[in-house]
Write a protein that holds these residues in place. Structure first.
Motif, PDB file in Angstrom:
ATOM      1  N   ARG A  97     -11.477  -2.728  -0.074  1.00  0.00           N
ATOM      2  CA  ARG A  97     -10.202  -2.144  -0.450  1.00  0.00           C
ATOM      3  C   ARG A  97      -9.963  -2.206  -1.954  1.00  0.00           C
ATOM      4  NH1 ARG A  97      -6.867   1.801   0.498  1.00  0.00           N
ATOM      5  NH2 ARG A  97      -4.683   1.349   0.221  1.00  0.00           N
TER       6      ARG A  97
ATOM      7  N   GLU B  86     -10.174   4.190  -3.793  1.00  0.00           N
ATOM      8  CA  GLU B  86      -8.820   4.464  -3.299  1.00  0.00           C
ATOM      9  C   GLU B  86      -8.076   5.448  -4.181  1.00  0.00           C
ATOM     10  OE1 GLU B  86      -4.418   3.802  -3.385  1.00  0.00           O
ATOM     11  OE2 GLU B  86      -5.863   3.242  -4.932  1.00  0.00           O
TER      12      GLU B  86
ATOM     13  N   TYR C 179      -9.689 -12.150  -3.237  1.00  0.00           N
ATOM     14  CA  TYR C 179      -9.543 -11.650  -1.863  1.00  0.00           C
ATOM     15  C   TYR C 179      -9.915 -12.752  -0.869  1.00  0.00           C
ATOM     16  CZ  TYR C 179      -8.606  -6.623  -2.521  1.00  0.00           C
ATOM     17  OH  TYR C 179      -8.021  -5.406  -2.797  1.00  0.00           O
TER      18      TYR C 179
ATOM     19  N   ASN D  17       0.803  -1.215   0.000  1.00  0.00           N
ATOM     20  CA  ASN D  17       0.000   0.000   0.000  1.00  0.00           C
ATOM     21  C   ASN D  17       0.839   1.270   0.000  1.00  0.00           C
ATOM     22  OD1 ASN D  17      -2.910  -1.020   0.253  1.00  0.00           O
ATOM     23  ND2 ASN D  17      -1.765  -2.267   1.700  1.00  0.00           N
TER      24      ASN D  17
ATOM     25  N   HIS E 206     -14.015  -9.252 -10.834  1.00  0.00           N
ATOM     26  CA  HIS E 206     -13.703  -8.504  -9.620  1.00  0.00           C
ATOM     27  C   HIS E 206     -12.748  -9.288  -8.716  1.00  0.00           C
ATOM     28  CE1 HIS E 206     -16.074  -4.820  -9.629  1.00  0.00           C
ATOM     29  NE2 HIS E 206     -16.966  -5.476 -10.361  1.00  0.00           N
ATOM     30  N   ALA E 207     -12.338  -8.612  -7.642  1.00  0.00           N
ATOM     31  CA  ALA E 207     -11.387  -9.206  -6.712  1.00  0.00           C
ATOM     32  C   ALA E 207     -12.058 -10.067  -5.647  1.00  0.00           C
ATOM     33  CB  ALA E 207     -10.572  -8.095  -6.031  1.00  0.00           C
TER      34      ALA E 207
ATOM     35  N   PRO F  93      -6.679   0.409 -10.887  1.00  0.00           N
ATOM     36  CA  PRO F  93      -7.716  -0.600 -11.087  1.00  0.00           C
ATOM     37  C   PRO F  93      -8.170  -0.663 -12.547  1.00  0.00           C
ATOM     38  CG  PRO F  93      -8.196   0.688  -9.115  1.00  0.00           C
ATOM     39  CD  PRO F  93      -7.007   1.326  -9.780  1.00  0.00           C
TER      40      PRO F  93
ATOM     41  N   THR G  72      -1.479   4.675   1.105  1.00  0.00           N
ATOM     42  CA  THR G  72      -2.924   4.928   1.177  1.00  0.00           C
ATOM     43  C   THR G  72      -3.630   3.881   2.026  1.00  0.00           C
ATOM     44  OG1 THR G  72      -3.553   3.670  -0.787  1.00  0.00           O
ATOM     45  CG2 THR G  72      -2.846   5.942  -1.135  1.00  0.00           C
ATOM     46  N   TRP G  73      -4.822   4.237   2.492  1.00  0.00           N
ATOM     47  CA  TRP G  73      -5.630   3.344   3.320  1.00  0.00           C
ATOM     48  C   TRP G  73      -7.108   3.642   3.061  1.00  0.00           C
ATOM     49  CZ3 TRP G  73      -8.880   6.085   6.430  1.00  0.00           C
ATOM     50  CH2 TRP G  73      -8.506   7.405   6.768  1.00  0.00           C
ATOM     51  N   GLY G  74      -7.949   2.711   3.448  1.00  0.00           N
ATOM     52  CA  GLY G  74      -9.386   2.968   3.399  1.00  0.00           C
ATOM     53  C   GLY G  74     -10.145   2.072   2.449  1.00  0.00           C
ATOM     54  N   GLU G  75     -11.406   1.856   2.771  1.00  0.00           N
ATOM     55  CA  GLU G  75     -12.287   1.012   1.980  1.00  0.00           C
ATOM     56  C   GLU G  75     -13.441   1.841   1.413  1.00  0.00           C
ATOM     57  OE1 GLU G  75     -11.422  -0.112   5.238  1.00  0.00           O
ATOM     58  OE2 GLU G  75      -9.774  -1.303   4.424  1.00  0.00           O
TER      59      GLU G  75
ATOM     60  N   ARG H 187     -13.548 -11.159   3.309  1.00  0.00           N
ATOM     61  CA  ARG H 187     -13.332  -9.828   2.763  1.00  0.00           C
ATOM     62  C   ARG H 187     -14.399  -8.848   3.235  1.00  0.00           C
ATOM     63  NH1 ARG H 187     -16.542 -12.393  -0.985  1.00  0.00           N
ATOM     64  NH2 ARG H 187     -17.947 -11.085  -2.192  1.00  0.00           N
ATOM     65  N   ASP H 188     -14.051  -7.582   3.207  1.00  0.00           N
ATOM     66  CA  ASP H 188     -15.008  -6.499   3.421  1.00  0.00           C
ATOM     67  C   ASP H 188     -15.718  -6.294   2.087  1.00  0.00           C
ATOM     68  OD1 ASP H 188     -16.368  -4.118   3.696  1.00  0.00           O
ATOM     69  OD2 ASP H 188     -14.683  -2.999   4.523  1.00  0.00           O
ATOM     70  N   TYR H 189     -16.920  -6.856   1.978  1.00  0.00           N
ATOM     71  CA  TYR H 189     -17.598  -6.907   0.680  1.00  0.00           C
ATOM     72  C   TYR H 189     -18.368  -5.623   0.350  1.00  0.00           C
ATOM     73  CZ  TYR H 189     -20.760  -8.497   4.318  1.00  0.00           C
ATOM     74  OH  TYR H 189     -21.436  -8.608   5.494  1.00  0.00           O
ATOM     75  N   ARG H 190     -18.453  -4.700   1.285  1.00  0.00           N
ATOM     76  CA  ARG H 190     -19.274  -3.498   1.050  1.00  0.00           C
ATOM     77  C   ARG H 190     -18.624  -2.610  -0.021  1.00  0.00           C
ATOM     78  NH1 ARG H 190     -18.763  -0.982   6.629  1.00  0.00           N
ATOM     79  NH2 ARG H 190     -16.654  -1.583   6.051  1.00  0.00           N
TER      80      ARG H 190
END
Lengths: 364, 364, 364, 364
Positions: C125, C130, C111, C4, C106-107, C238, C14-17, C118-121
Motif C-alpha cells: 500500500r 496508488e 508498517y 484512505n 521506506h515504510a 509519497p 482509494t484502495w489497492g497495493e 505487511r504486504d511487502y510485494r
C-alpha cells in the motif's frame, strides 16, 4: 454517514448501479491481522441472493464476491479492503417506458428532481442491489467483533401476521426461505405470499435483529448514541419506514414502573430483570442483548396497475412487470443484520480510540 | 454525527452538564447574511423550558440564551455561532446516594462502564438539559430554511390514549401545556398525568413532527438518505425508543396497492394521492410533507421504589426524588422539531454543494 | 482527510497495493450532469505512467482506467464513480529478501510497527502506484472546476539545479520527459539524471503547481483554510517533504513592506501588484494565481548498498535492485497537479454549500 | 479538518472574533480520567499572551481560561470540554476607516468576497486571537499524550538571520522573549526587531517544532499520513506560508545515498544513523524525533503606508496603526507547538481505534 459512506471509525463506501458492470465497496479502518477471505463472506451473500426461492426476485445473480485489496496471506493488512461483485443477469431490454415514467413509491421522480436525470435501468443507484455490498461489509464487521458477539435476525411479521413467539427457534430461521423463526408460521406466510404474488400485489413486513455478548460501554452520548447510529443505519436500508429499540413504540403506552429495567445481583454480578431498553442506556451498551425492529414497506413494484405520471407530463396507468420481490422484507433480513454488525464494529473502534479498552472499565 | 457534533454541512457541537456552570453549543457552516439575534431563538427555548407547567420538572431555569460569536450587526457572518445558557437552578445538595447507586433506565451504569466514573450531579452529560442547545440550534436552522418551509410538532399519544385526529388544530398546540392538537384530548391527558404523578409514576408518549414546503431533491441516496438522517437525529433525543416515517410500522401490514403513493396531475403539476412514504422517496424529498413520529419512553426517574444495585455491589430499593417530568415526551416536542429543522438545513446545504441549486432541477 | 479518503464535500477513496490484482478508487459527491468518460481521464494517467521514458521506472503498465459506475450516457449521475486500473506488470518473483529486510527511507519498518506485518510485494500500500488513482480523481475534479480554471505543474528544480525561470515556456513542459518548462534546463537535467542513475544513486526535486482563474471566496477560515487543505494534500504525496505557498520559506527573510501584496484599481477592477501570498489571503482565494511548491526527496530505492537491519534483528547491507525512478519528483508532477485539482473542487462545493454561490458575493 | 473543527478522533472546534465578548472552543473525544484543570492550561496561554514583551502587540489580555464542562473532580469525564477566554482589551473605537478599506496581506478583501460583508473589528474571525484556544487545546492534547512524549518549539530564523545551531540550548528558549534557543542570537534579533518596529516595518521568521518519545506506528498511509496531518495543521496557523518535515526543501538537492536514513542495531535495538525523514516514514512515526519547520510571513499590519483600495472602489494609501506584532512569528511558536500536540493526540487515538494498541506491534 456521508452519502455513500457508512461509519466513522470503520468506513464502508459503496458504489454501483443495478444494471452496470458491477457493484462494489471499500472498507477502510479495518484492524490488521484478522482472518479474511471470500469464503468467510460468501455465506452471508448467499443468504441475501436473489433468485434463491420463489418468494424473491427471479433475477439470477451468483453474487460471487472478490476481494481486490487489503488482505495478504489470508489476513487483513489494515489497508482498505476493496470488494467487487459482477452484475451478470442485468437484462438488456427496452427501457424506454421506464425511462419516461415515474413508478409510484420509487425514487424515479425524486432522482430526476435532484439530479436532472437518472440511470433508469433497474432503478440504477436506488436499486436494493447495492445492499449486497452491505452484506459483504457486515461479514468483515463480524470478524472485527470476534466470536464473543453473536448476531441474529429474523422476520417477525408479514402483513398483519406476527410470528408465534412462543415457538421461536433460531435454527428454524436458516431452514425456511422466509427467515421465519417458527416453522408453523412459515407455512402460513408462504401460502399468503403465494396468493399475494398471484394477485399482482405485495406486502410489508417487520424484521427483528438481535446482538448478544456486547461489553458494557460501546456507544457514546448525545449524537453518537449507539441507538441513534442503529436507527440511522437501519433506516438507510431500502424500503425501511420505521425502526425501534427494545420495547420501542410500545413504550409509549407503558408506565415508568413497567419500563425501567430493574437491576439485581446474580452470582454477585449486575443483572437486569427486563430489557425494555433493548440493551442501550443513555446511548451506551448495557451488556444486555441489543434488540432492534425494522418496518419494511410492501414492494412498490407490482403488477396491479397504479396511477402515475410521465416525465414529460402525462397521466398513465403503470403496471410494473420485471422481476420483483413480493415481500422485500425477506431479503432485508440479512441486510439489517449486516448493518447492525457494521454499527457495532464502528462502536468498538470508537470505544477503543477514546478509552484504550475493548470493554468496560472494570474488565480492564 | 460524531459523538457531540450533529450534521455534516451544518454542524452543531454541544457541551455541558446538568449541574455545571453552563451549557452551550457551536453552530458551524451557517450561511452568511441571515438575520439572527437572541430574540429569534428565545421563543423556542421558552417552549421547552423546565418549570413552565406542573406537568414538567419544577427546576426553574430562565434558559436565556446568549450569542457569543458569529453574528455582526444582526446578521450571521458565516463564522461559528457560539451559544451559551447558564445553569441557574442547579441545586447544591448531597449527591452521595446518587453517586453510589445506579438509577434503573438511566445512563448511570453504562457511563461508569464506559468511562470508569461519572459526573453524577443531575445525570451530568446524560441529562436532557443538553436538549436546550438543540432547540437553540434548531432556531438557527429555521433561518437557513427560510419562510418557505414550515415545521410543526405535537404530542399525539400519552400512555394508550391517542389524540383525536378528527379534531386536529395546530393553533391548539400552542395553547395547552401538552402540545396537544386537540383541546378535548388535552383535558383527558392532563387528568391522567395528574394521577400518574400523584401515584409516583410516569408514562410514555408519541410525538409527531411535520415539515411542509420542501422542494424536490433534498437528501441523498444510500447512507445519506433524508429519512436515515432523520431517524438518527430523532433517536439521539433522550428517551427516544422508536422512529417512523409516513405510514411507518403500519406499512408492515399494508399491501403494495395500498401503500405506493399514486401520482396524478393537478393544475398541470405532479401531485400525490396519498403520503404513506412521508415525503421521502429513495431517501430524497418528494415535495410532500415530511411526516415523522417518535416513541418516547416513560421517565425513568420515579418516586415508586425500584430494585437496583450500588456501585460497590449491593442491592437496593431506589426511589428517585428530585424534580422530574412525569411525561418526558412533553418537552421532547420542541426538541424533536428542532432536530428535524437541523436535518433539513443540513440537507439543504448538501443539495447546494452537489447541485449548485436550492431546489429541483426543473425549478432552476 | 480520513486515512484512505481525501476531501469532505468531494471525496476520493482509494484502495489497492502495488502488486495486487488492481488498484482503484471511488469519487463521491460529484455534481450530476458533467461530461465524463475514460478518454477524458486517460491523458492525465498517460502523463504519470511508468515506463514512459528512461528517467522513470521501467515497470510497464498501460494504466488503462475503467469507469465502473456513476456515469450514464456520458454524464455523471451524481452517484459514486468507481475507477479501476489493473496491475499488469506486477512481477512474480522471490520476495523473501525484501520480506525480511527494512529498506532505508521506506515504510517497511513503520508498517511492521503499526500493523504487525505487511504486504511487502513492491511496497504494498505504501507504493506510489496508488497515485495513479489520484490522477484519475484529479481529472474528474477538473470537470467540476470547469474551463474557467486552468491548472499547470512543472519541475522547477532537480538536485541543486533550478530551472531558468527567465526562459519559462508552458508548452515545453509537455515536450520533454521531465516536465521542465525550459528546453535548455531539460537537457542539463537529463545528463545529470543519466549520470545519477548510472552511479546507482537518485536525487530530489521541487515541483511547482499553479492554478489560474479562481473566483474570490473559495476556502474557509481557521482549519479549513485553502492553503491548509493544499498543504495537507501535497504532503500526502509519497516522498513529499515540504510544501510552500506563494513566497513560501523566502517570506521568512522578507519585510512587511516587501511581502504584503499592494492593491490598486486596473480598468476599475481590484488588482494586486505582487503575489507573495500565492493567491490565498486568510485561507480564502483572492482571485490571483494559486502558487504552490513541493519538495520531493530522492528515491530511497537505490542500487548503492546502504546499512539496514532485518525483521529478525540482524544488520545487513541493502542494495535495492528492482525497477525504480532515479528522480521520483518527475512523476510527482501530474500527481501534485491532480491533488490541487481535488482540493479546489472540494473548496468549490464547500463554497456553494455555505453561500449558495459559485463565486464572489459581488459576482452574484 | 472541517472549517472550524480540527482533528478526527480528537476534535477541537473553536469560535469567536477578535473584538467579541469572548473566544472559546470545545474539545471532543478526549479520553476519560485524565487530570485537567485551568492551572495545567494557563502556562501555555501565558507563553502566547499578547502584551508580554515590547516585541509583540501591546494589547493587554490576561487570557485567563475557564473550563466550563467535561471535567469532574479534577478529571476529564470523556465528555466535551468547553474552554472560554474573555476578551478584555477589545478597544471600542472608530472603525469606519478599517470597515471601508482592504488592508494588504489581510483577509479583508477575501472575506468580503466570500461572505458579502465582514466583522471588521480587529480582523474579526481572521484575527490570530483565535490561536489562544489552539494553545489551550494543545495543553489538553499533552495530557492525552502523557509524559513519555515531549514537545518543544523555538524560533530558528528572523529575517535572514538563522539561529546559531551550534549553541542550541532548550533552557534558553524560556528565558528570552523571542523563544530563541541561543542567547547570543537572541540579542542580535532583539536589536534588529527594535529597528524594524521603529522604521514602521515588520519581518518574517521560521519556527521549528520537535516532538520526542513517539512510539513506532502513529499515523496512517495515503491521506492520513502523519506528515500530511502536520502540514495541514501548521499551514492553518495565521501567516504560515510554508511547512517542511525533516530535511524538507533541502532534500531536493540531496542524493539518495545522503537522504535515506540508514539503520543499525544499537544495544540490540533498531536505530537510525540520521533523521532526514523527520521521524516519519510512509506517513507513520518511526520512533525518531518529529522535526517540523514553519515559514511565517512578516506581519501585514505595518505603519509604513501601502497602496490599497476601498470597499467602494477607490485607491488609497493605508498605514495600519493599531497594536501589532512586528514579527508575528514569535507568538506563533507556542501555537505551532500546540498544533503538533493536537495532531499527535489525534494520531494516538487513530492508532488505538485501528490496532487496539498505544504503541508498536512488538511493544504489545
Amino acid at each position: 454517514m456521508s452519502d455513500n459512506t457508512f461509519g466513522k471509525y470503520l468506513r464502508l463506501t459503496t458504489w454501483g448501479e443495478s444494471h452496470g458492470l458491477a457493484i462494489g465497496g471499500v472498507v477502510d479502518g479495518c484492524p490488521p491481522g484478522l482472518t479474511l477471505n471470500e469464503e468467510l463472506i460468501q455465506p452471508f451473500l448467499d443468504a441475501r441472493r436473489p433468485g434463491s426461492s420463489k418468494h424473491v426476485t427471479q433475477r439470477k445473480e451468483p453474487d460471487q464476491v472478490q476481494i481486490l485489496s487489503g488482505v495478504f496471506e489470508g489476513l487483513t493488512t489494515g489497508h482498505p479492503i476493496s470488494l467487487l461483485i459482477e452484475n451478470q443477469d442485468a437484462k438488456s431490454k427496452d427501457y424506454s417506458e421506464i425511462a419516461n415514467s415515474y413508478r409510484p413509491g420509487h425514487a424515479d421522480y425524486t432522482y430526476d428532481g435532484k439530479y436532472g436525470f437518472r440511470d433508469y435501468r433497474g432503478g440504477g443507484r436506488s436499486s436494493a442491489r447495492e445492499t449486497a455490498i452491505r452484506v459483504a461489509g457486515g461479514a468483515i464487521a463480524r470478524q472485527i467483533l470476534g466470536d464473543q458477539i453473536s448476531l441474529g435476525a429474523a422476520l417477525v411479521q408479514i402483513g398483519n401476521m406476527p410470528v408465534d413467539r412462543s415457538n421461536w427457534d433460531w435454527a428454524e430461521v436458516k431452514k425456511n426461505d422466509l427467515f421465519c423463526p417458527c416453522a408453523k408460521t412459515a407455512i402460513k406466510w408462504e401460502e399468503y405470499l403465494h396468493k399475494t404474488r398471484k394477485s399482482g400485489n405485495s406486502v410489508g413486513a417487520i424484521v427483528e435483529i438481535i446482538a448478544s455478548g456486547l461489553p458494557i460501554g460501546w456507544g457514546a452520548p448525545v449524537y453518537g448514541k449507539l441507538d441513534a447510529m442503529i436507527a440511522g443505519a437501519i433506516m438507510s436500508i431500502p424500503a425501511a419506514k420505521g425502526v425501534e429499540i427494545g420495547a420501542g413504540f410500545a413504550a409509549a403506552a407503558m408506565t415508568g414502573t413497567e419500563h425501567a429495567d430493574e437491576m439485581v445481583l446474580k452470582n454477585n454480578k449486575p443483572a437486569f430483570l427486563s430489557n425494555n431498553n433493548g440493551g442501550v442506556l443513555g446511548g451506551i451498551s448495557s451488556g444486555q442483548d441489543i434488540i432492534v425492529r425494522m418496518a419494511v414497506k410492501p414492494t412498490s413494484s407490482i403488477l396491479t396497475p397504479r396511477r402515475s405520471i410521465t416525465r414529460d407530463g402525462n397521466e398513465i396507468n403503470l403496471s410494473t412487470k420485471g422481476r420483483h420481490d413480493p415481500c422485500v422484507g425477506i431479503r432485508a433480513v440479512p441486510v439489517a443484520e449486516a448493518m447492525l454488525a457494521l454499527v457495532l464494529a464502528d462502536a468498538k473502534l470508537q470505544h477503543r480510540a477514546q478509552t484504550g479498552r475493548d470493554g468496560a472499565a472494570w474488565d480492564k
